[in-house]
Design a protein around this motif. Sequence first.
Motif, PDB file in Angstrom:
ATOM      1  N   SER A 264      88.509  23.923  17.204  1.00  0.00           N
ATOM      2  CA  SER A 264      88.998  24.809  18.185  1.00  0.00           C
ATOM      3  C   SER A 264      88.045  25.276  19.241  1.00  0.00           C
ATOM      4  O   SER A 264      88.443  25.112  20.306  1.00  0.00           O
ATOM      5  CB  SER A 264      89.424  25.987  17.581  1.00  0.00           C
ATOM      6  OG  SER A 264      88.557  26.728  16.802  1.00  0.00           O
TER       7      SER A 264
ATOM      8  N   ASP B 241      96.515  18.817  26.406  1.00  0.00           N
ATOM      9  CA  ASP B 241      95.238  19.276  25.689  1.00  0.00           C
ATOM     10  C   ASP B 241      95.298  19.680  24.375  1.00  0.00           C
ATOM     11  O   ASP B 241      96.453  19.714  23.716  1.00  0.00           O
ATOM     12  CB  ASP B 241      94.660  20.451  26.622  1.00  0.00           C
ATOM     13  CG  ASP B 241      93.014  20.428  26.414  1.00  0.00           C
ATOM     14  OD1 ASP B 241      92.450  20.180  25.660  1.00  0.00           O
ATOM     15  OD2 ASP B 241      92.384  20.758  27.540  1.00  0.00           O
ATOM     16  N   LEU B 242      94.290  20.018  23.644  1.00  0.00           N
ATOM     17  CA  LEU B 242      94.432  20.302  22.166  1.00  0.00           C
ATOM     18  C   LEU B 242      95.077  21.832  22.274  1.00  0.00           C
ATOM     19  O   LEU B 242      94.852  22.577  23.507  1.00  0.00           O
ATOM     20  CB  LEU B 242      93.009  20.619  21.731  1.00  0.00           C
ATOM     21  CG  LEU B 242      92.061  19.275  21.542  1.00  0.00           C
ATOM     22  CD1 LEU B 242      90.617  19.470  21.238  1.00  0.00           C
ATOM     23  CD2 LEU B 242      92.716  18.325  20.571  1.00  0.00           C
ATOM     24  N   PRO B 243      95.833  22.146  21.144  1.00  0.00           N
ATOM     25  CA  PRO B 243      96.511  23.429  21.307  1.00  0.00           C
ATOM     26  C   PRO B 243      95.639  24.511  21.702  1.00  0.00           C
ATOM     27  O   PRO B 243      96.119  25.588  22.425  1.00  0.00           O
ATOM     28  CB  PRO B 243      96.948  23.514  19.930  1.00  0.00           C
ATOM     29  CG  PRO B 243      96.936  22.307  19.290  1.00  0.00           C
ATOM     30  CD  PRO B 243      95.803  21.257  19.981  1.00  0.00           C
ATOM     31  N   THR B 244      94.439  24.765  20.964  1.00  0.00           N
ATOM     32  CA  THR B 244      93.937  26.064  21.199  1.00  0.00           C
ATOM     33  C   THR B 244      93.223  25.995  22.653  1.00  0.00           C
ATOM     34  O   THR B 244      93.216  27.261  23.354  1.00  0.00           O
ATOM     35  CB  THR B 244      92.462  25.844  20.485  1.00  0.00           C
ATOM     36  OG1 THR B 244      91.911  24.884  20.365  1.00  0.00           O
ATOM     37  CG2 THR B 244      92.875  26.510  19.084  1.00  0.00           C
ATOM     38  N   THR B 245      92.729  24.933  23.566  1.00  0.00           N
ATOM     39  CA  THR B 245      92.227  24.767  24.906  1.00  0.00           C
ATOM     40  C   THR B 245      93.502  25.108  25.765  1.00  0.00           C
ATOM     41  O   THR B 245      93.347  26.211  26.608  1.00  0.00           O
ATOM     42  CB  THR B 245      91.703  23.551  25.200  1.00  0.00           C
ATOM     43  OG1 THR B 245      91.044  23.133  23.924  1.00  0.00           O
ATOM     44  CG2 THR B 245      90.548  23.929  26.247  1.00  0.00           C
ATOM     45  N   GLY B 246      94.654  24.581  25.493  1.00  0.00           N
ATOM     46  CA  GLY B 246      95.672  24.876  26.074  1.00  0.00           C
ATOM     47  C   GLY B 246      96.111  26.324  26.250  1.00  0.00           C
ATOM     48  O   GLY B 246      96.665  26.792  27.204  1.00  0.00           O
ATOM     49  N   ARG B 247      96.326  26.893  25.091  1.00  0.00           N
ATOM     50  CA  ARG B 247      96.695  28.284  24.994  1.00  0.00           C
ATOM     51  C   ARG B 247      95.652  29.259  25.440  1.00  0.00           C
ATOM     52  O   ARG B 247      96.147  30.204  26.663  1.00  0.00           O
ATOM     53  CB  ARG B 247      96.582  28.693  23.411  1.00  0.00           C
ATOM     54  CG  ARG B 247      97.764  29.478  22.957  1.00  0.00           C
ATOM     55  CD  ARG B 247      98.238  29.686  21.680  1.00  0.00           C
ATOM     56  NE  ARG B 247      97.164  29.380  20.645  1.00  0.00           N
ATOM     57  CZ  ARG B 247      96.807  28.381  19.735  1.00  0.00           C
ATOM     58  NH1 ARG B 247      98.124  27.596  19.637  1.00  0.00           N
ATOM     59  NH2 ARG B 247      95.951  28.232  19.045  1.00  0.00           N
TER      60      ARG B 247
ATOM     61  N   SER C  48     100.857  20.263  23.978  1.00  0.00           N
ATOM     62  CA  SER C  48      99.670  20.339  23.004  1.00  0.00           C
ATOM     63  C   SER C  48      99.687  19.009  22.284  1.00  0.00           C
ATOM     64  O   SER C  48     100.657  18.685  21.534  1.00  0.00           O
ATOM     65  CB  SER C  48     100.033  21.368  21.951  1.00  0.00           C
ATOM     66  OG  SER C  48      99.667  22.712  22.686  1.00  0.00           O
TER      67      SER C  48
ATOM     68  N   ASP D 232      96.964  15.982  20.378  1.00  0.00           N
ATOM     69  CA  ASP D 232      95.305  15.236  19.915  1.00  0.00           C
ATOM     70  C   ASP D 232      95.440  14.036  20.041  1.00  0.00           C
ATOM     71  O   ASP D 232      96.128  13.276  19.615  1.00  0.00           O
ATOM     72  CB  ASP D 232      94.897  15.744  18.339  1.00  0.00           C
ATOM     73  CG  ASP D 232      93.635  15.604  18.058  1.00  0.00           C
ATOM     74  OD1 ASP D 232      92.910  14.462  18.752  1.00  0.00           O
ATOM     75  OD2 ASP D 232      93.322  16.103  17.259  1.00  0.00           O
TER      76      ASP D 232
END
Length: 296
Positions: free
Chosen positions: A2, A118-124, A144, A146
Amino acid sequence: MSERGKFSAEVAAFARAAGSLERDPRVRNPDLFAPLLLSRGFRGALWPGLRPLAVGIYRWILPGLYAYQQARTREIDRHVLDGLRGGARQLVILGAGLDSRAWRFADELRGGHAWEVDLPTTGRWKRDRLHRLGQSSDHVTFVSMDFTRDALADALARHGCDLGQPTVFVWSGVTYYLPRASVESTLRELAHFAAGSSLVFDYLFESARRDPASHYGAREFFRRVARVGEPVHFAVERTALGGWLGAHDFRFEDDAGPEELARAHLVRSDGTMLGRIFEGFGIARATRRDALLPGR
Ligand SMILES: C[S@@+](CC[C@H](N)C(=O)[O-])C[C@H]1O[C@@H](n2cnc3c(N)ncnc32)[C@H](O)[C@@H]1O
């Protein structure tokens, strides 16, 4: 996973933010959004009394990267604008991090749409930033996924992207962190898009991976990124790039290495250089060749 993408995304955005404040317009990059997207700590380092020291430390920790980030921003902007002015109305930013092109080029999209993958955490994390800034994202869809696991074309289509329309893809600062299989499977996914779609991406020279000591900045870069959990994986030999892209249904258009990037983007008005550039990266542009052959 993350924190990994977030940290490298912010380190890249910090260089763009500081570069957008360079005094000389010949080397200043146009990413005026970058300072706004940074977290408080990084933003604080842009304060005029601190910036020279912060940039100095950045250059010392990651030799050549500050200059490279300025050149990359301008070079990729040029390709994206070419694609959008050439008629594309879809812009897809792969591994978007704190990329601001979807907002900076909203006018050039002319009513079109952008997708940020993007990866979910970066996008959020980015969406939170934009929300706090009160920045409208109506023309942007966040996807989101990977690259090492998910199918890109499906994910984009599910989020309203039209595979039949020419599309401009940007893949900046990502390919070298991925395993070769994931880079190639993503390229195969992009081959589902309309002919004439374009892809601009940066990549690590195989020669730099093999012999970092002969490429300014490479040894320090490899050491630092491995230490923060984002080791380098994918690299391709510059001379093999055309054949490699051809094998994935893309036509190689052009490629800029350190010398070309420095000449085009790093010479100040008085003829001095903004700084020495990292010698391990190239920026390439490719276009989707033809429709997929039946059965592929
Ligand atoms: C070095 S940052 C570059 C960000 C931005 N493109 C730029 O040029 O500043 C790498 C970005 O790739 C994303 N990323 C890394 N691995 C990924 C993966 N397996 N799938 C999707 N995104 C990934 C990270 O979350 C991060 O936003």
